[in-house]
Enzyme design. Sequence first.
Site, short mmCIF file in Angstrom:
data_model
loop_
_atom_site.label_atom_id
_atom_site.label_comp_id
_atom_site.label_asym_id
_atom_site.label_seq_id
_atom_site.Cartn_x
_atom_site.Cartn_y
_atom_site.Cartn_z
N ASP A 181 0.86 -1.19 0.00
CA ASP A 181 0.00 0.00 0.00
C ASP A 181 0.89 1.24 0.00
O ASP A 181 1.86 1.32 0.77
CB ASP A 181 -0.91 0.01 1.23
N ASN A 201 -3.48 12.91 -4.96
CA ASN A 201 -4.68 13.29 -5.71
C ASN A 201 -5.21 14.65 -5.26
O ASN A 201 -5.63 15.47 -6.07
CB ASN A 201 -5.77 12.23 -5.51
N ASP A 234 -2.74 9.04 -11.24
CA ASP A 234 -2.68 7.95 -12.21
C ASP A 234 -1.24 7.71 -12.68
O ASP A 234 -0.81 6.55 -12.81
CB ASP A 234 -3.56 8.27 -13.42
N ASP A 251 -4.63 2.25 -4.45
CA ASP A 251 -3.16 2.24 -4.37
C ASP A 251 -2.66 0.97 -3.70
O ASP A 251 -1.58 0.96 -3.11
CB ASP A 251 -2.67 3.48 -3.61
N ARG A 262 13.16 -4.55 -1.25
CA ARG A 262 13.37 -3.81 -2.51
C ARG A 262 12.15 -2.96 -2.85
O ARG A 262 12.27 -1.85 -3.38
CB ARG A 262 13.68 -4.78 -3.66
#
Length: 340
Positions: free
Chosen positions: A167, A175, A184, A210, A230
Site C-alpha cells: 500500500d 490526488n 494515475d 493504491d 526492494r
Amino acid sequence: LAFEVPVLTPDTPIREVDRLFRRDRHLRAVIVSAGASAALLSREQLEYELGGPFGYGRSIHSRARAADLTPRHDLALSASATLSEAAALILTREPELRYRDILIKTASGYSVAGVSAVFEELSMVFRHVALHDPLTGLPNRRLLDQHGRSLTGRADSAARIAILYVDLDGFKLVNDTFGHRAGDEVLIAFGERLRSCVRPTDIVARLGGDEFAALLSDVSEVQALAVADRVVLTASAPFVFDNQPIYLSASVGFAMADDVATEVELSPLDVLLRHADGAMLQSKRSGKRRVTRLTGAAPANGLARVNLIRRRLGSALVDGADFTLHFQPQLDLATGTSDS
C-alpha cells in the site's frame, strides 16, 4: 492478421486459376483485381462452379475468365480497421457468406484475412481486458486468483509461496494536491517499479486504488523478505509529475504460505492475502515505510476470528441467531465516569 495470396486480372482464364489451386493445396483464395476494385475467388467457390450439378462444370466453364466466377459482393476492409470494426462488419454479411475470408485494403494493394482469425484475436483482446487493470496494465485480482489457485493447489510448491501486500503511504494527498492525473501517473510508474522488483515468473497485480500484491513462487523466507525490502526502497525514490518531485513510501505486509491455516470458507490464496493485508496494516500502525510479517498463531487466528465475525453478522439477525451481552459500560459524558 492479413496474408498474401496471388493477384490475378479479371481476364485470367479459369483453367489457369484451377491449376493454381491444384499446385498449392494450402491456397484458400486468389484476388481478382481490376484497378481500384477487387474481389476474392475462393477455392470453395471455384470447386462449386467447376463441379456443377452433374459434374459438367469444367466443360461449361472451359472458356470462362476469373471475373465470370468471382462474387460481386465481397467485403473489403481497410488495413487500419480495428478488430471490433472488422467483427461488426463481418456480422452484417449474409449468413452463407459470414465465414468466408475477407479482403483487406493495404497501401500497396490487397491482402486476405480469415474470419476465424479475426474473432480469435478479438477474443484474446477481450480476455486480456478482463484479466488486467486498465490503468497500469498489470494483472487484476481475477488473474491473480487464477494463478494463485494453480500454485496453492500444488502440494510440492505450496510451502514456498509468498505474498506481498503493498500500500502506498500518503497517496490520497497526491490526488488532493496534484490532481487525479498525477495520481494515475504515480500508480503507473509504481506498477513498473514493482514489476522490476520481482522475477518474470512472479505475478504482480493491482488490487484496486493504491493497493498492489506480488505473488512469489518457489521462494524461501529470506528471498521473499529481500523482495519486500526492494519494494520499500524503490517506492521511496521520488516520482516526477510536471517536473515536480512527489515523495511517497510503501507499507508492505509479507506472508508465507506456512503462516496461515486452511479455512473451509476461503481459498488458500484468499487466506494468504488476508494475512498479508493484516501485516500491511500493522506496518502502517508501526510508522509506515516498512515490511511486517505476522508470525505465530495468535495474530493469524485473531485476523481469522474478526473476519469470520464480520461475515456472519450480516445474516445472524435474519437467521435468528442468539446474541448474549456480556458487558456494557454506562458512561456519563459530562463527568467521564462510568456506572458498571
